[in-house]
Motif scaffolding. Structure first.
Motif, PDB file in Angstrom:
ATOM      1  N   ALA A 126       0.876  -1.182   0.000  1.00  0.00           N
ATOM      2  CA  ALA A 126       0.000   0.000   0.000  1.00  0.00           C
ATOM      3  C   ALA A 126       0.910   1.227   0.000  1.00  0.00           C
ATOM      4  O   ALA A 126       2.087   1.117   0.332  1.00  0.00           O
ATOM      5  CB  ALA A 126      -0.903   0.001   1.224  1.00  0.00           C
ATOM      6  N   HIS A 127       0.357   2.362  -0.367  1.00  0.00           N
ATOM      7  CA  HIS A 127       1.230   3.545  -0.450  1.00  0.00           C
ATOM      8  C   HIS A 127       0.958   4.566   0.648  1.00  0.00           C
ATOM      9  O   HIS A 127      -0.176   4.729   1.105  1.00  0.00           O
ATOM     10  CB  HIS A 127       1.183   4.186  -1.846  1.00  0.00           C
ATOM     11  CG  HIS A 127      -0.158   4.725  -2.264  1.00  0.00           C
ATOM     12  ND1 HIS A 127      -0.573   6.006  -1.990  1.00  0.00           N
ATOM     13  CD2 HIS A 127      -1.186   4.157  -2.954  1.00  0.00           C
ATOM     14  CE1 HIS A 127      -1.781   6.207  -2.502  1.00  0.00           C
ATOM     15  NE2 HIS A 127      -2.179   5.094  -3.085  1.00  0.00           N
ATOM     16  N   LEU A 128       2.035   5.263   1.023  1.00  0.00           N
ATOM     17  CA  LEU A 128       1.990   6.205   2.145  1.00  0.00           C
ATOM     18  C   LEU A 128       1.613   7.616   1.723  1.00  0.00           C
ATOM     19  O   LEU A 128       1.114   8.392   2.541  1.00  0.00           O
ATOM     20  CB  LEU A 128       3.374   6.283   2.809  1.00  0.00           C
ATOM     21  CG  LEU A 128       3.876   5.025   3.500  1.00  0.00           C
ATOM     22  CD1 LEU A 128       5.356   5.180   3.863  1.00  0.00           C
ATOM     23  CD2 LEU A 128       3.049   4.758   4.756  1.00  0.00           C
ATOM     24  N   ILE A 158      -9.163   6.484   2.848  1.00  0.00           N
ATOM     25  CA  ILE A 158      -9.347   5.326   1.969  1.00  0.00           C
ATOM     26  C   ILE A 158      -8.072   5.115   1.142  1.00  0.00           C
ATOM     27  O   ILE A 158      -7.522   4.026   1.113  1.00  0.00           O
ATOM     28  CB  ILE A 158     -10.547   5.540   1.017  1.00  0.00           C
ATOM     29  CG1 ILE A 158     -11.847   5.723   1.822  1.00  0.00           C
ATOM     30  CG2 ILE A 158     -10.680   4.355   0.075  1.00  0.00           C
ATOM     31  CD1 ILE A 158     -13.057   6.035   0.949  1.00  0.00           C
ATOM     32  N   ASP A 159      -7.657   6.171   0.475  1.00  0.00           N
ATOM     33  CA  ASP A 159      -6.567   6.057  -0.506  1.00  0.00           C
ATOM     34  C   ASP A 159      -5.295   6.688   0.038  1.00  0.00           C
ATOM     35  O   ASP A 159      -5.092   7.868  -0.100  1.00  0.00           O
ATOM     36  CB  ASP A 159      -7.012   6.737  -1.805  1.00  0.00           C
ATOM     37  CG  ASP A 159      -5.993   6.602  -2.903  1.00  0.00           C
ATOM     38  OD1 ASP A 159      -5.045   5.813  -2.753  1.00  0.00           O
ATOM     39  OD2 ASP A 159      -6.143   7.304  -3.922  1.00  0.00           O
ATOM     40  N   ASP A 160      -4.394   5.949   0.617  1.00  0.00           N
ATOM     41  CA  ASP A 160      -4.399   4.501   0.700  1.00  0.00           C
ATOM     42  C   ASP A 160      -3.946   4.122   2.100  1.00  0.00           C
ATOM     43  O   ASP A 160      -3.512   3.015   2.359  1.00  0.00           O
ATOM     44  CB  ASP A 160      -3.469   3.967  -0.397  1.00  0.00           C
ATOM     45  CG  ASP A 160      -3.500   2.463  -0.589  1.00  0.00           C
ATOM     46  OD1 ASP A 160      -4.541   1.856  -0.307  1.00  0.00           O
ATOM     47  OD2 ASP A 160      -2.475   1.916  -1.000  1.00  0.00           O
ATOM     48  N   LYS A 161      -4.061   5.125   3.029  1.00  0.00           N
ATOM     49  CA  LYS A 161      -3.601   4.843   4.390  1.00  0.00           C
ATOM     50  C   LYS A 161      -4.499   3.816   5.072  1.00  0.00           C
ATOM     51  O   LYS A 161      -4.048   3.090   5.959  1.00  0.00           O
ATOM     52  CB  LYS A 161      -3.515   6.152   5.182  1.00  0.00           C
ATOM     53  CG  LYS A 161      -2.344   7.007   4.708  1.00  0.00           C
ATOM     54  CD  LYS A 161      -2.258   8.370   5.364  1.00  0.00           C
ATOM     55  CE  LYS A 161      -0.951   9.050   4.927  1.00  0.00           C
ATOM     56  NZ  LYS A 161      -0.863  10.445   5.407  1.00  0.00           N
ATOM     57  N   ASP A 192       5.605   7.946  -2.985  1.00  0.00           N
ATOM     58  CA  ASP A 192       5.571   8.525  -4.332  1.00  0.00           C
ATOM     59  C   ASP A 192       4.731   7.722  -5.317  1.00  0.00           C
ATOM     60  O   ASP A 192       5.079   7.603  -6.486  1.00  0.00           O
ATOM     61  CB  ASP A 192       7.010   8.676  -4.872  1.00  0.00           C
ATOM     62  CG  ASP A 192       7.078   9.734  -5.994  1.00  0.00           C
ATOM     63  OD1 ASP A 192       6.114  10.510  -6.137  1.00  0.00           O
ATOM     64  OD2 ASP A 192       8.086   9.762  -6.711  1.00  0.00           O
ATOM     65  N   GLU A 193       3.599   7.184  -4.847  1.00  0.00           N
ATOM     66  CA  GLU A 193       2.734   6.438  -5.760  1.00  0.00           C
ATOM     67  C   GLU A 193       1.909   7.380  -6.621  1.00  0.00           C
ATOM     68  O   GLU A 193       1.713   7.155  -7.806  1.00  0.00           O
ATOM     69  CB  GLU A 193       1.802   5.505  -4.967  1.00  0.00           C
ATOM     70  CG  GLU A 193       1.018   4.513  -5.818  1.00  0.00           C
ATOM     71  CD  GLU A 193      -0.283   5.057  -6.384  1.00  0.00           C
ATOM     72  OE1 GLU A 193      -0.785   4.506  -7.371  1.00  0.00           O
ATOM     73  OE2 GLU A 193      -0.793   6.068  -5.857  1.00  0.00           O
ATOM     74  N   GLU A 194       1.425   8.461  -6.000  1.00  0.00           N
ATOM     75  CA  GLU A 194       0.440   9.307  -6.686  1.00  0.00           C
ATOM     76  C   GLU A 194       1.005  10.003  -7.921  1.00  0.00           C
ATOM     77  O   GLU A 194       0.251  10.330  -8.831  1.00  0.00           O
ATOM     78  CB  GLU A 194      -0.156  10.338  -5.711  1.00  0.00           C
ATOM     79  CG  GLU A 194      -1.019   9.725  -4.604  1.00  0.00           C
ATOM     80  CD  GLU A 194      -2.344   9.128  -5.110  1.00  0.00           C
ATOM     81  OE1 GLU A 194      -2.645   9.242  -6.312  1.00  0.00           O
ATOM     82  OE2 GLU A 194      -3.071   8.545  -4.280  1.00  0.00           O
ATOM     83  N   THR A 195       2.307  10.256  -7.958  1.00  0.00           N
ATOM     84  CA  THR A 195       2.861  10.901  -9.152  1.00  0.00           C
ATOM     85  C   THR A 195       3.797   9.972  -9.914  1.00  0.00           C
ATOM     86  O   THR A 195       4.374  10.373 -10.926  1.00  0.00           O
ATOM     87  CB  THR A 195       3.620  12.205  -8.804  1.00  0.00           C
ATOM     88  OG1 THR A 195       4.679  11.867  -7.913  1.00  0.00           O
ATOM     89  CG2 THR A 195       2.720  13.212  -8.126  1.00  0.00           C
ATOM     90  N   ASN A 219      -2.933  -5.330  -3.347  1.00  0.00           N
ATOM     91  CA  ASN A 219      -2.684  -3.897  -3.388  1.00  0.00           C
ATOM     92  C   ASN A 219      -4.031  -3.208  -3.538  1.00  0.00           C
ATOM     93  O   ASN A 219      -5.071  -3.870  -3.617  1.00  0.00           O
ATOM     94  CB  ASN A 219      -1.762  -3.629  -4.597  1.00  0.00           C
ATOM     95  CG  ASN A 219      -1.281  -2.193  -4.711  1.00  0.00           C
ATOM     96  OD1 ASN A 219      -1.331  -1.432  -3.749  1.00  0.00           O
ATOM     97  ND2 ASN A 219      -0.800  -1.820  -5.896  1.00  0.00           N
ATOM     98  N   GLU A 220      -4.025  -1.883  -3.602  1.00  0.00           N
ATOM     99  CA  GLU A 220      -5.242  -1.168  -3.973  1.00  0.00           C
ATOM    100  C   GLU A 220      -5.537  -1.430  -5.453  1.00  0.00           C
ATOM    101  O   GLU A 220      -4.798  -2.150  -6.113  1.00  0.00           O
ATOM    102  CB  GLU A 220      -5.027   0.334  -3.755  1.00  0.00           C
ATOM    103  CG  GLU A 220      -3.942   0.873  -4.678  1.00  0.00           C
ATOM    104  CD  GLU A 220      -3.765   2.381  -4.610  1.00  0.00           C
ATOM    105  OE1 GLU A 220      -4.566   3.060  -3.964  1.00  0.00           O
ATOM    106  OE2 GLU A 220      -2.805   2.864  -5.213  1.00  0.00           O
ATOM    107  N   GLY A 221      -6.586  -0.815  -5.974  1.00  0.00           N
ATOM    108  CA  GLY A 221      -6.851  -0.950  -7.410  1.00  0.00           C
ATOM    109  C   GLY A 221      -8.267  -1.425  -7.697  1.00  0.00           C
ATOM    110  O   GLY A 221      -8.866  -1.041  -8.687  1.00  0.00           O
TER     111      GLY A 221
HETATM  112 ZN   LIG Z   1      -4.004   5.068  -4.187  1.00  0.00          ZN
END
Ligand SMILES: [Zn+2]
Length: 492
Positions: A126-128, A158-161, A192-195, A219-221
């Motif tokens: 998951a991303h921070l 929700i996204d993504d904590k 750095d997932e969002e960018t 993972n999310e998605g």
């Molecule tokens: Zn996300």
């Protein structure tokens, strides 16, 4: 207890100190169950005690929301240190992987045997980082961890904590129960997932693959979709669209606004964007999307279900595709490449005709389609020598889809159906990007499922204002994720 003095010493700067001082809470609370106590969850179901676990995870989620990791700039290092401290309190060695100044991922592993078998390992990822906020449009402090009417509000709830906290809870409960694993389970929180920038999972894989190498990942998605108060289905992401940006540039001569000319770039750009905005790319069904609609048709009302089943027919297909596209922007985007104008730039003064006008197009390609074809179609459509289309750098890489026949996909489907009153798992192709594409490029069978049952009303806030998660949905999601992981990774 978390040794906050040590954590704080490692953090640089007064800002970090202030943030650390503001962590009161969950991480310092006594554990619901002490490590090593024979809950004997290993033999039966390590998922048994998840309600206490979920409550503890709510505390971690609240703390993580309070660490502002809006990307840019991200500053995920403090969140990574927080997680490492929570894990170390459980006797789990966590490693912080510094990716850029102030930006880190964190990884930890529960071993099944002395010799690692990466192809069997399961990665919980998951991303921070989060998208930024427009604070003025929020009704509460987006970084306050406010609970109101049963919802926990905050950017990243929700996204993504939410998923970071759920993964952490499941991982820690495996440890506490001393579960006998049949494969390594790896916890990974990325930055750095969002960018998808230079500190993202792409770089993490390049530098540290041996620390995260796995055959399977969750993972999310995808999401558990709630409709009319009931779970309708769980969309398990097995593939995703690809993103590109195209600059639309109109150039002409600058001049005095009192004497307009025909080659005003603003006018040419506006005409081009109007054409593009009204354009729909042709429909193409990937095998995952075809299976998705087949599974969804019987769950929808009769009218929508009927058109969904007709989309592939020769006589009524085209009309059916139009009905379904109009019914939902998600469905529309699942069956074609999409092109969204997002940024316009032109003009320097109210009385000057500018020499240049620009726009950005955000393009989302179906797996298997090529951007060259889209460029060709758009050039034909715009048909204006003054307007140029320029593909922007940093285009994504096409990845294979994950298999719908793998053991792990089977486990996810089975548990979802058991836990959500018979609602099916449907294969899902997300229109958005996730870290999973990079994993799939490395032969990981990665599946996207944010396990919290959520209604559209909450899902749509994800990149918007007043993001929130119903605490009941969060607790349920922790429980479901625990059961999925137990079924797949614990020796029975
Ligand atoms: Zn996300």
């Amino acid at each position: 207890m978390v040794n906050w003095n040590r954590v704080v010493q490692k953090m640089a700067g007064a800002a970090a100190l202030a943030l650390a001082a503001s962590f009161p809470v969950a991480a310092q609370a006594p554990p619901a169950e002490k490590p090593g106590i024979p809950g004997n969850l290993a033999s039966a179901s390590p998922a048994r005690d998840t309600s206490a676990m979920a409550k503890e995870a709510e505390g971690w989620l609240t703390d993580l929301i309070k660490v502002n990791t809006s990307n840019p700039p991200g500053n995920e290092q403090i969140a990574a240190m927080y997680i490492a401290a929570v894990l170390e309190k459980e006797g789990i060695k966590a490693e912080i992987l510094d990716m850029a100044p102030g930006r880190s991922a964190v990884v930890a592993r529960l071993r099944s045997s002395v010799v690692a078998q990466p192809s069997r390992a399961l990665l919980l990822v998951a991303h921070l980082d989060t998208v930024p906020v427009d604070k003025a449009r929020w009704s509460v402090d987006p970084f306050g961890g406010v609970v109101k009417d049963g919802y926990l509000y905050g950017r990243g709830a929700i996204d993504d904590k939410g998923m970071v906290a759920a993964n952490l809870a499941v991982f820690i409960s495996l440890r506490r129960s001393m579960a006998r694993l049949n494969r390594d389970v790896i916890f990974l929180a990325t930055d750095d997932e969002e960018t998808s920038g230079d500190a993202s999972i792409r770089m993490l894989i390049a530098k540290h693959w041996e620390k995260i190498a796995a055959g399977y990942a969750i993972n999310e998605g995808g999401n558990v979709f709630v409709k009319n108060g009931k779970v309708q289905y769980a969309g398990v992401q097995a593939d995703e669209k690809l993103a590109f940006n195209i600059a639309v540039v109109a150039r002409g001569a600058s001049g005095h606004a009192s004497q307009p000319t025909k080659d005003n770039p603003v006018v040419h750009l506006a005409a081009a964007i109007a054409k593009i905005g009204n354009y729909s790319a042709p429909v193409r069904f990937t095998s995952i999307v075809r299976r998705y609609f087949e599974g969804l048709a019987p769950l929808e009302d009769d009218e929508i279900g009927k058109w969904m089943r007709s989309m592939d027919t020769t006589d009524r297909g085209e009309h059916a595709q139009r009905v379904i596209s109009d019914a939902s922007p998600l469905w529309n985007s699942m069956m074609r490449d999409t092109i969204a104008p997002t940024v316009l730039t032109a003009g320097v003064a109210n009385n000057v005709i500018p020499a240049e006008a620009r726009a950005n197009l955000n393009v989302r390609l179906l797996p298997g389609d090529t951007i060259d074809n889209v460029l060709k179609d758009l050039n034909k459509l715009v048909n204006d020598p003054v307007v140029k289309l320029e593909l922007q750098p940093n285009a994504g890489l096409a990845a294979p889809s994950s298999s719908l026949e793998s053991d792990f996909y089977g486990v996810i489907s089975k548990v979802v159906t058991q836990e959500f009153g018979g609602a099916p798992a449907l294969p899902f192709q997300s229109t958005w990007l996730t870290d999973s594409a990079q994993l799939r490029l490395h032969q990981v069978q990665a599946y996207g499922l944010v396990p919290f049952p959520l209604a559209q009303e909450d899902l749509k806030r994800m990149h918007g204002d007043d993001e929130r998660i119903p605490l009941g949905a969060f607790d349920k999601g922790v429980d479901v994720l625990a059961k999925i992981v137990a079924e797949f990774a614990v020796a029975h």
